[in-house]
Design an enzyme around this catalytic site. Structure first.
Site, PDB file in Angstrom:
ATOM      1  N   ARG A   1       9.967  -5.840  -9.483  1.00 18.78           N
ATOM      2  CA  ARG A   1       9.163  -7.001  -9.090  1.00 18.78           C
ATOM      3  C   ARG A   1       8.708  -7.779 -10.333  1.00 18.78           C
ATOM      4  O   ARG A   1       7.932  -7.250 -11.148  1.00 18.78           O
ATOM      5  CB  ARG A   1       7.926  -6.510  -8.329  1.00 18.78           C
ATOM      6  CG  ARG A   1       6.958  -7.599  -7.962  1.00 18.78           C
ATOM      7  CD  ARG A   1       5.628  -7.032  -7.490  1.00 18.78           C
ATOM      8  NE  ARG A   1       4.725  -8.121  -7.172  1.00 18.78           N
ATOM      9  CZ  ARG A   1       3.414  -7.981  -7.000  1.00 18.78           C
ATOM     10  NH1 ARG A   1       2.855  -6.785  -7.110  1.00 18.78           N
ATOM     11  NH2 ARG A   1       2.681  -9.022  -6.726  1.00 18.78           N
TER      12      ARG A   1
ATOM     13  N   ALA B   1      -2.784  -8.351  -4.181  1.00 21.91           N
ATOM     14  CA  ALA B   1      -3.301  -9.659  -3.753  1.00 21.91           C
ATOM     15  C   ALA B   1      -4.558  -9.538  -2.894  1.00 21.91           C
ATOM     16  O   ALA B   1      -5.342 -10.489  -2.825  1.00 21.91           O
ATOM     17  CB  ALA B   1      -2.216 -10.416  -2.999  1.00 21.91           C
TER      18      ALA B   1
ATOM     19  N   HIS C   1      -8.034 -10.575  -4.182  1.00 15.25           N
ATOM     20  CA  HIS C   1      -8.511 -11.958  -4.195  1.00 15.25           C
ATOM     21  C   HIS C   1      -8.882 -12.485  -2.813  1.00 15.25           C
ATOM     22  O   HIS C   1      -9.292 -13.633  -2.684  1.00 15.25           O
ATOM     23  CB  HIS C   1      -7.427 -12.861  -4.808  1.00 15.25           C
ATOM     24  CG  HIS C   1      -6.777 -12.275  -6.019  1.00 15.25           C
ATOM     25  ND1 HIS C   1      -7.473 -11.968  -7.164  1.00 15.25           N
ATOM     26  CD2 HIS C   1      -5.492 -11.874  -6.261  1.00 15.25           C
ATOM     27  CE1 HIS C   1      -6.650 -11.444  -8.058  1.00 15.25           C
ATOM     28  NE2 HIS C   1      -5.444 -11.372  -7.528  1.00 15.25           N
TER      29      HIS C   1
ATOM     30  N   ASP D   1     -16.675  -4.737   1.087  1.00 11.98           N
ATOM     31  CA  ASP D   1     -17.658  -4.022   1.909  1.00 11.98           C
ATOM     32  C   ASP D   1     -17.413  -2.510   1.866  1.00 11.98           C
ATOM     33  O   ASP D   1     -18.364  -1.729   1.806  1.00 11.98           O
ATOM     34  CB  ASP D   1     -17.583  -4.501   3.366  1.00 11.98           C
ATOM     35  CG  ASP D   1     -18.210  -5.872   3.565  1.00 11.98           C
ATOM     36  OD1 ASP D   1     -18.907  -6.355   2.655  1.00 11.98           O
ATOM     37  OD2 ASP D   1     -17.996  -6.453   4.646  1.00 11.98           O
TER      38      ASP D   1
ATOM     39  N   SER E   1      -1.367  -7.032 -14.818  1.00 16.23           N
ATOM     40  CA  SER E   1      -1.492  -8.331 -15.479  1.00 16.23           C
ATOM     41  C   SER E   1      -2.975  -8.660 -15.647  1.00 16.23           C
ATOM     42  O   SER E   1      -3.836  -7.877 -15.223  1.00 16.23           O
ATOM     43  CB  SER E   1      -0.807  -9.409 -14.626  1.00 16.23           C
ATOM     44  OG  SER E   1      -1.512  -9.594 -13.404  1.00 16.23           O
TER      45      SER E   1
ATOM     46  N   ARG F   1      -6.102 -16.465  -8.346  1.00 13.42           N
ATOM     47  CA  ARG F   1      -6.244 -15.056  -8.748  1.00 13.42           C
ATOM     48  C   ARG F   1      -7.531 -14.810  -9.546  1.00 13.42           C
ATOM     49  O   ARG F   1      -7.800 -13.692  -9.958  1.00 13.42           O
ATOM     50  CB  ARG F   1      -5.047 -14.615  -9.595  1.00 13.42           C
ATOM     51  CG  ARG F   1      -3.749 -14.598  -8.841  1.00 13.42           C
ATOM     52  CD  ARG F   1      -2.615 -14.066  -9.701  1.00 13.42           C
ATOM     53  NE  ARG F   1      -1.340 -14.537  -9.199  1.00 13.42           N
ATOM     54  CZ  ARG F   1      -0.649 -13.967  -8.215  1.00 13.42           C
ATOM     55  NH1 ARG F   1      -1.085 -12.859  -7.660  1.00 13.42           N
ATOM     56  NH2 ARG F   1       0.495 -14.471  -7.790  1.00 13.42           N
TER      57      ARG F   1
HETATM   58  C1  DQA Z   1      -2.011  -7.407  -9.653  1.00 15.23           C
HETATM   59  C2  DQA Z   1      -2.493  -8.860  -9.820  1.00 15.23           C
HETATM   60  C3  DQA Z   1      -2.626  -9.536  -8.466  1.00 15.23           C
HETATM   61  O1  DQA Z   1      -3.045 -10.893  -8.641  1.00 15.23           O
HETATM   62  C4  DQA Z   1      -1.302  -9.543  -7.736  1.00 15.23           C
HETATM   63  O2  DQA Z   1      -1.451 -10.098  -6.455  1.00 15.23           O
HETATM   64  C5  DQA Z   1      -0.676  -8.192  -7.665  1.00 15.23           C
HETATM   65  C6  DQA Z   1      -0.723  -7.349  -8.860  1.00 15.23           C
HETATM   66  C7  DQA Z   1      -1.762  -6.742 -11.022  1.00 15.23           C
HETATM   67  O3  DQA Z   1      -1.688  -5.520 -11.047  1.00 15.23           O
HETATM   68  O4  DQA Z   1      -1.600  -7.430 -12.033  1.00 15.23           O
HETATM   69  O5  DQA Z   1      -0.069  -7.822  -6.687  1.00 15.23           O
HETATM   70  O6  DQA Z   1      -3.015  -6.677  -8.987  1.00 15.23           O
END
Ligand code: DQA
Length: 145
Positions: free
Chosen positions: A20, A80, A83, A90, A105, A114
């Site tokens: 990915r 994701a 976000h 909760d 990242s 993000r």
């Molecule tokens: C992530 C960062 C998120 O914004 C993204 O949706 C992911 C991976 C990361 O590990 O960098 O799926 O959590």
């Protein structure tokens, strides 16, 4: 001393690590990362249990289970859902366990959508932007709690 368990929870699309968007997430697979976490955990005296799901409610269920089992710490890369998910926010508040947010990242250097992290509103710490090493650093932080 009682065995300390760290639960590592991964959310959507993280099962695809390795293939990915490797320019963002690197070439390690989730199995590679999990093996490294388990080995580092053994050095730190932690039992590390790793799981992945693409389903938000399953992450909520696993957070509840973490409390019921009395795990020491949860490492959470909610992908994701980080976000978007007030349900995860909760759940983290409800379980009253330390949850460390993890990202390969650095979401705050990426698209604006993000930059908001619901997970981060309840997590005790966040380790991001170090690729697979983010998980190891988070585990070391868990060991110190
Ligand atoms: C992530 C960062 C998120 O914004 C993204 O949706 C992911 C991976 C990361 O590990 O960098 O799926 O959590």
């Amino acid at each position: 001393m009682a065995e300390r368990t760290v639960l590592v929870l991964n959310g959507p699309n993280l099962n695809l690590l390795g293939t990915r968007e490797p320019e963002i997430y690197g070439h390690d697979t989730l199995d590679d990362i999990n093996a490294r976490l388990i080995a580092r955990g053994a050095e730190l005296g932690l039992v590390v249990e790793c799981r992945q799901t693409n389903h938000e409610g399953v992450l909520v269920d696993w957070l509840h289970e973490a409390r019921a089992r009395g795990v020491h710490t949860v490492l959470l890369n909610a992908g994701a859902y980080t976000h978007t998910s007030i349900a995860l926010l909760d759940a983290i508040r409800a379980i009253e366990l330390p949850v460390i947010e993890v990202h390969l990242s650095d979401p705050e250097t990426r698209e604006l959508f993000r930059h908001l992290s619901y997970v981060g509103m309840a997590a005790v710490a966040c380790v991001k932007g170090l690729g697979a090493q983010s998980y190891i650093v988070a585990l070391e932080q868990a060991a110190a709690l």
